[in-house]
Design an enzyme around this catalytic site. Structure first.
Site, PDB file in Angstrom:
ATOM      1  N   THR A 120      -7.121  28.150  24.830  1.00 34.12           N
ATOM      2  CA  THR A 120      -7.007  28.124  23.370  1.00 34.12           C
ATOM      3  C   THR A 120      -6.665  26.739  22.835  1.00 34.12           C
ATOM      4  OG1 THR A 120      -6.338  30.451  23.321  1.00 34.12           O
ATOM      5  CG2 THR A 120      -5.792  29.123  21.382  1.00 34.12           C
ATOM      6  N   LYS A 175       3.262   0.828   3.204  1.00 35.47           N
ATOM      7  CA  LYS A 175       2.909  -0.272   4.106  1.00 35.47           C
ATOM      8  C   LYS A 175       3.019  -1.573   3.326  1.00 35.47           C
ATOM      9  CE  LYS A 175      -0.575   2.490   6.516  1.00 35.47           C
ATOM     10  NZ  LYS A 175      -2.015   2.602   6.844  1.00 35.47           N
ATOM     11  N   ASP A 193       0.878  -1.172   0.000  1.00 34.94           N
ATOM     12  CA  ASP A 193       0.000   0.000   0.000  1.00 34.94           C
ATOM     13  C   ASP A 193       0.909   1.214   0.000  1.00 34.94           C
ATOM     14  OD1 ASP A 193      -1.788   2.049   0.450  1.00 34.94           O
ATOM     15  OD2 ASP A 193      -2.123   1.541   2.566  1.00 34.94           O
ATOM     16  N   ILE A 194       1.041   1.851  -1.172  1.00 35.36           N
ATOM     17  CA  ILE A 194       1.952   2.990  -1.311  1.00 35.36           C
ATOM     18  C   ILE A 194       1.133   4.270  -1.348  1.00 35.36           C
ATOM     19  CG2 ILE A 194       3.835   3.985  -2.641  1.00 35.36           C
ATOM     20  CD1 ILE A 194       4.283   1.189  -3.851  1.00 35.36           C
ATOM     21  N   GLY A 195       1.186   5.003  -0.247  1.00 30.25           N
ATOM     22  CA  GLY A 195       0.435   6.245  -0.135  1.00 30.25           C
ATOM     23  C   GLY A 195       1.314   7.461  -0.395  1.00 30.25           C
ATOM     24  N   THR A 225       2.624   9.457   1.818  1.00 29.88           N
ATOM     25  CA  THR A 225       3.690   9.632   2.809  1.00 29.88           C
ATOM     26  C   THR A 225       4.248   8.320   3.349  1.00 29.88           C
ATOM     27  OG1 THR A 225       2.040   9.812   4.583  1.00 29.88           O
ATOM     28  CG2 THR A 225       2.790  11.869   3.576  1.00 29.88           C
ATOM     29  N   TYR A 260     -17.963   7.791  -9.429  1.00 37.12           N
ATOM     30  CA  TYR A 260     -17.306   8.963  -9.999  1.00 37.12           C
ATOM     31  C   TYR A 260     -17.600   9.066 -11.494  1.00 37.12           C
ATOM     32  CZ  TYR A 260     -14.283  10.962  -6.335  1.00 37.12           C
ATOM     33  OH  TYR A 260     -13.809  11.632  -5.240  1.00 37.12           O
ATOM     34  N   ASP A 320      -7.115   3.717  -2.929  1.00 39.82           N
ATOM     35  CA  ASP A 320      -7.313   3.264  -1.549  1.00 39.82           C
ATOM     36  C   ASP A 320      -8.798   3.268  -1.191  1.00 39.82           C
ATOM     37  OD1 ASP A 320      -7.280   6.050  -1.806  1.00 39.82           O
ATOM     38  OD2 ASP A 320      -6.275   6.400   0.103  1.00 39.82           O
ATOM     39  N   ARG A 321      -9.501   4.313  -1.613  1.00 47.39           N
ATOM     40  CA  ARG A 321     -10.941   4.391  -1.340  1.00 47.39           C
ATOM     41  C   ARG A 321     -11.693   3.299  -2.089  1.00 47.39           C
ATOM     42  NH1 ARG A 321     -12.484  10.235  -3.013  1.00 47.39           N
ATOM     43  NH2 ARG A 321     -14.564   9.512  -2.423  1.00 47.39           N
TER      44      ARG A 321
END
Length: 247
Positions: free
Chosen positions: A177, A14, A7-9, A11, A95, A104-105
């Site tokens: 804050t 995995k 799984d190459i995202g 950042t 889509y 990934d989605r």
């Protein structure tokens, strides 16, 4: 049969090594915008595993994917890159241009979709991704900055306010804050999910690094937390791909 799943995202890289349905090894590492170099450092380790196939989910562009493919060719085993299809295994993409949906989605939806069930699949990662599925029809979704992206953006664009790390731990009004920022950001995302869930009956699925955090504040929907949903979708995709290629 041993398989490697990547799984190459944007950042992180995995990987899982599985044998039949058992995960033998799992790791996740920051790739610092150079996933091919990181993979090159892992390739000798993979060579000693006696793998039989590689399945890949990658958000990278075609040039970087070609570099990934060249490195993995050293293993001399079948390599399958998952792709978004207008229709796959009966699941229809919501889509207008299927290729614009993140892989990934797509794989997370593919892992969950069933003919007579409706789902809201939320990826709690670098972005908060929300996908709606009605039976085998993907209805599209939403993408929002996650908790930390929102906080970092506020720090960068607000003069004179320094916001240290704190826990995103409750939805009460902040009395300082730091708490006001953290509770406000969390409230915004939880309220968004609430609004979507109230539109029609559906099962809530949470995955990604912050899934359990969000589950605490969405318990009234009895959310199902899936730790390796993308892996499940990727395996399903590859199994179907192999079956279709043999047919």
């Amino acid at each position: 049969m041993k398989s490697l799943w990547l799984d190459i995202g944007n950042t992180r890289l995995k990987y899982w090594i599985t044998q039949n349905d058992q995960v033998l090894e799992h790791a996740a590492e920051l790739h610092l915008q150079s996933p091919a170099d990181l993979l090159l450092g892992l390739i000798q380790h993979f060579r000693h595993q006696k793998l039989t196939q590689v399945g890949i989910s990658s958000v990278l562009d075609s040039e970087n994917n070609q570099r990934i493919q060249m490195i993995l060719a050293i293993l001399d085993i079948p390599i399958i890159f998952a792709k978004v299809h207008a229709e796959y295994a009966g699941l229809k993409c919501g889509y207008d241009v299927p290729g614009q949906l993140g892989i990934d989605r797509w794989l997370q939806v593919l892992a969950m979709a069933k003919p007579d069930e409706n789902f809201c699949v939320i990826g709690c990662g670098t972005a908060l991704t929300i996908d709606l599925v009605q039976g085998l029809q993907h209805l599209g979704g939403y993408i929002l900055p996650n908790l930390y992206l929102q906080r970092d953006s506020l720090i960068q664009n607000t003069k004179g306010i320094k916001i240290p790390d704190s826990a995103f731990d409750n939805l009460k009004p902040g009395h300082n804050t730091v708490d006001a920022v953290h509770h406000g950001i969390l409230l915004g995302l939880i309220s968004t999910i609430d609004q979507i869930m109230q539109q029609s009956p559906k099962k809530l699925i949470l995955t990604g690094g912050d899934a359990r955090l969000f589950a605490k504040f969405l318990h009234h929907y009895h959310p199902q937390v899936e730790s390796d949903l993308l892996l499940k979708g990727l395996r399903h995709y590859v199994q179907l791909n192999s079956a279709l290629s043999k047919a």
